[in-house]
Write an enzyme that holds these catalytic residues in place. Structure first.
Site, PDB file in Angstrom:
ATOM      1  N   CYS A 178     -34.209 -32.021 -12.584  1.00 16.40           N
ATOM      2  CA  CYS A 178     -34.113 -32.082 -11.127  1.00 16.40           C
ATOM      3  C   CYS A 178     -35.333 -32.810 -10.546  1.00 16.40           C
ATOM      4  O   CYS A 178     -35.427 -34.019 -10.648  1.00 16.40           O
ATOM      5  CB  CYS A 178     -33.907 -30.676 -10.556  1.00 16.40           C
ATOM      6  SG  CYS A 178     -33.100 -30.707  -8.957  1.00 16.40           S
ATOM      7  N   HIS A 183     -29.435 -28.609 -13.358  1.00 14.72           N
ATOM      8  CA  HIS A 183     -30.235 -27.587 -14.045  1.00 14.72           C
ATOM      9  C   HIS A 183     -29.509 -27.081 -15.294  1.00 14.72           C
ATOM     10  O   HIS A 183     -28.844 -26.039 -15.241  1.00 14.72           O
ATOM     11  CB  HIS A 183     -30.508 -26.415 -13.096  1.00 14.72           C
ATOM     12  CG  HIS A 183     -31.483 -26.755 -12.019  1.00 14.72           C
ATOM     13  ND1 HIS A 183     -32.839 -26.668 -12.192  1.00 14.72           N
ATOM     14  CD2 HIS A 183     -31.295 -27.227 -10.766  1.00 14.72           C
ATOM     15  CE1 HIS A 183     -33.450 -27.052 -11.087  1.00 14.72           C
ATOM     16  NE2 HIS A 183     -32.540 -27.401 -10.203  1.00 14.72           N
ATOM     17  N   GLU A 193     -30.642 -25.567 -17.754  1.00 18.60           N
ATOM     18  CA  GLU A 193     -31.165 -24.278 -18.242  1.00 18.60           C
ATOM     19  C   GLU A 193     -30.304 -23.103 -17.754  1.00 18.60           C
ATOM     20  O   GLU A 193     -30.298 -22.044 -18.379  1.00 18.60           O
ATOM     21  CB  GLU A 193     -32.636 -24.091 -17.817  1.00 18.60           C
ATOM     22  CG  GLU A 193     -32.897 -23.822 -16.336  1.00 18.60           C
ATOM     23  CD  GLU A 193     -33.005 -25.078 -15.469  1.00 18.60           C
ATOM     24  OE1 GLU A 193     -32.459 -26.122 -15.881  1.00 18.60           O
ATOM     25  OE2 GLU A 193     -33.601 -25.019 -14.383  1.00 18.60           O
TER      26      GLU A 193
HETATM   27  N1  GLN Z   1     -37.185 -30.876  -4.244  1.00 18.93           N
HETATM   28  C1  GLN Z   1     -36.157 -31.644  -4.836  1.00 18.93           C
HETATM   29  C2  GLN Z   1     -34.917 -31.710  -3.981  1.00 18.93           C
HETATM   30  O1  GLN Z   1     -34.732 -30.911  -3.101  1.00 18.93           O
HETATM   31  C3  GLN Z   1     -35.824 -31.123  -6.225  1.00 18.93           C
HETATM   32  C4  GLN Z   1     -35.244 -29.740  -6.215  1.00 18.93           C
HETATM   33  C5  GLN Z   1     -35.254 -29.102  -7.568  1.00 18.93           C
HETATM   34  O2  GLN Z   1     -35.974 -29.508  -8.461  1.00 18.93           O
HETATM   35  N2  GLN Z   1     -34.473 -28.062  -7.735  1.00 18.93           N
HETATM   36  O3  GLN Z   1     -34.082 -32.557  -4.189  1.00 18.93           O
END
Ligand code: GLN
Length: 541
Positions: free
Chosen positions: A379, A513, A515
């Site tokens: 992410c 994600h 994970e």
């Molecule tokens: N801050 C980033 C976004 O909002 C990544 C979010 C995250 O890593 N879950 O896109």
């Protein structure tokens, strides 16, 4: 017929109610029953999505896009049953619902009260969205005695009455501390905790007692006597070396037997072969690797619960122990600190929010790229890797993310419109902060022949998202020309979901994600592959 298991906790928080619930779920499943697990959280937030990771730890995201308590992650990892929005409720949600009903006039002029209106709403939640499950395990968040928890205890008391003992059971988890000065384990806190429960009308059927050494027979007898439970229902819960040993440990102590006895169920002993082989692999690894996780919330590891577990699962798949160096990304913003990455066999930059420490993550991504150390960006970690490649490979020095304010080249930017299935979802810059990210499972199309294709063994996958910003597809060409390839895209081709660096042993960034979906008995392929690459790296060093 669905039976309900209510799990409460006493004496102190952090006793592992979530794990106890998850392990009991796994045990009943291993006996052939169909289970579902639910968490009732007494705080006033509508969901944990707006809470700081320091306050609440990880926010666990379900396929259907709910931002939930991290215990739901344990539930999924232990049972493999995908969690849903309807598996986590908070006081914020309950009250929002009750107040909306009141405004609509649904209460027909009644005075709206905690009993029965709030308790009814809680009971409705507990019984909603259930199919042919044999058991629904409901964990009540917080500790008995908390003011916020009272409506929940009242609701489960009522429900226990309505369902009768043949369809409900109360399990209470407490602490039996060892007092060095007295040289013994003390049962008094447990007795008090049960008194507190009894004062709201709940008599526990089973006591699960956390302890750091065996509870002597005399102390067990005392707990049985004072807490009014039969001796066989006092279950000692000794600390174990790995959480995946908890189902076996509880079984040895008779927890699942006691639950079955309560309901008059005669069924064969659970098949725990799956759990035994997992713990065996964890206890006897065939080597070890060290992963440097460059993050922001490294002082509270609960913020990275699923991530830590997924790395363990990757270790199980490769038969190695995974040691993790949790590194605060801010340190990499000062000169010379990057050397701290020299000894690691893989670098992982996890999800994150906000500008603080972002440049340190970019520096870590650069180090991994230049030194050919396996890199896994998740992410925010993918976004930072893309910015790094834009700046240092593609010759776009002003590359940045609009998350940190306006920038010259917004390689990562706020997306205000995207397709979700057959519809379009829209967001505004000034929308509410809570619940307005791209959330939940989205499909991704993988390019045939790419590295991730061989890792997944598929070209159509779906993974869970939680982010507001996206890599800007308009930079695709210039980045691909520079060597960063977008091997996974949303089905409409608009959203970069996976980026991989060509000419590197293992350099992958994913917008989702992975994970969240990894399980000990089904390690996520990306983690399996990343740890495999780290093993290869360790052989070079
Ligand atoms: N801050 C980033 C976004 O909002 C990544 C979010 C995250 O890593 N879950 O896109």
């Amino acid at each position: 017929m669905t039976r309900f298991i209510f799990i409460t906790g006493g004496v102190t928080s952090s006793l592992g109610k979530g794990l106890t619930s998850a392990a009991l779920g796994a045990l009943l499943q291993a006996r052939g029953f169909k289970v579902r697990l639910r968490k009732l959280d007494p705080y006033l937030n509508v969901d944990p999505g707006t809470m700081s990771p320091y306050q609440h730890g990880e926010v666990y995201v379900t396929d259907d896009g709910a931002e939930t308590d991290l215990d739901l992650g344990h539930y999924e990892r232990f049972t493999g049953v995908p969690t849903r929005k309807t598996d986590n409720v908070t006081t914020g949600q309950i009250y929002s619902k009750v107040i909306a009903k009141e405004r609509r006039g649904d209460y027909l002029g009644a005075t709206v009260q905690v009993i029965p209106h709030v308790t009814d709403a809680i009971k409705e939640f507990i019984r909603a969205d259930i199919g042919d499950e044999d058991f629904v395990i409901c964990e009540i968040g917080g500790t008995v005695g908390d003011i916020e928890g009272l409506p929940y205890l009242e609701a489960i008391r009522q429900l226990g009455n309505e369902l009768g003992p043949e369809r409900s059971i109360f399990v209470h988890l407490t602490l039996v501390p060892y007092l060095a000065a007295a040289g013994e384990l003390k049962t008094k806190p447990t007795q008090h905790s049960v008194k507190e429960l009894q004062s709201v009308g709940i008599q526990p059927d089973i006591m699960v007692c956390r302890c750091d050494r065996p509870i002597p027979a005399e102390a067990q007898r005392k707990i049985s006597l004072f807490c009014n439970v039969r001796p066989s229902a006092v279950i000692q819960a000794l600390d174990v070396d790995t959480i995946y040993a908890v189902p076996r440990a509880y079984h040895e102590e008779g927890l699942d037997d006691e639950v079955c006895r309560h309901f008059g169920l005669t069924c064969p002993a659970p098949d725990l072969a799956r759990w035994d082989s997992i713990t065996e692999r964890i206890r006897k690894p065939d080597g070890e690797v060290t992963i440097g996780v460059v993050g922001k919330y490294t002082s509270l590891l609960d913020s990275y619960k699923s991530l830590a577990e997924a790395m363990t699962h990757g270790g199980i798949a490769n038969n190695v122990r995974v040691n993790v160096n949790w590194l605060d990304s801010e340190i990499f913003e000062s000169d010379g600190a990057i050397q701290r990455l020299e000894d690691v066999h893989g670098i992982l930059v996890p999800g994150g929010f906000g500008e603080r420490g972002a440049e340190g993550k970019i520096a870590a991504a650069r180090f991994a790229r230049e030194r050919k150390v396996p890199y896994f960006g998740i992410c925010f970690g993918m976004q930072m890797a893309v910015i790094e490649a834009a700046r240092n490979l593609a010759g776009i020095p002003g590359a940045g993310s609009t998350e940190f304010g306006p920038c010259e080249d917004s390689v990562v930017g706020l997306l205000t419109e995207w397709t979700a299935g057959n519809s379009i979802e829209r967001r505004n810059v000034d929308d509410d902060y809570g619940g307005t990210m791209r959330l939940g499972a989205y499909p991704c199309t993988i390019e045939a022949g790419s590295r991730v294709h061989s890792i997944y063994g598929a070209t159509e996958i779906d993974e869970r998202h939680r982010h507001r910003y996206e890599v800007n597809i308009n930079y695709r060409k210039v980045l691909e020309n520079a060597g960063l390839h977008f091997s996974g895209l949303s089905p409409d081709g608009e959203l970069p979901e996976i980026a991989e660096l060509e000419d590197h042993p293992w350099y992958i960034g994913v917008q989702f994600h992975p994970e969240l979906k990894s399980k000990p008995f089904e390690p996520h392929p990306l983690f399996t592959s990343f740890i495999e690459a780290a093993v290869a790296q360790s052989r070079l060093m």
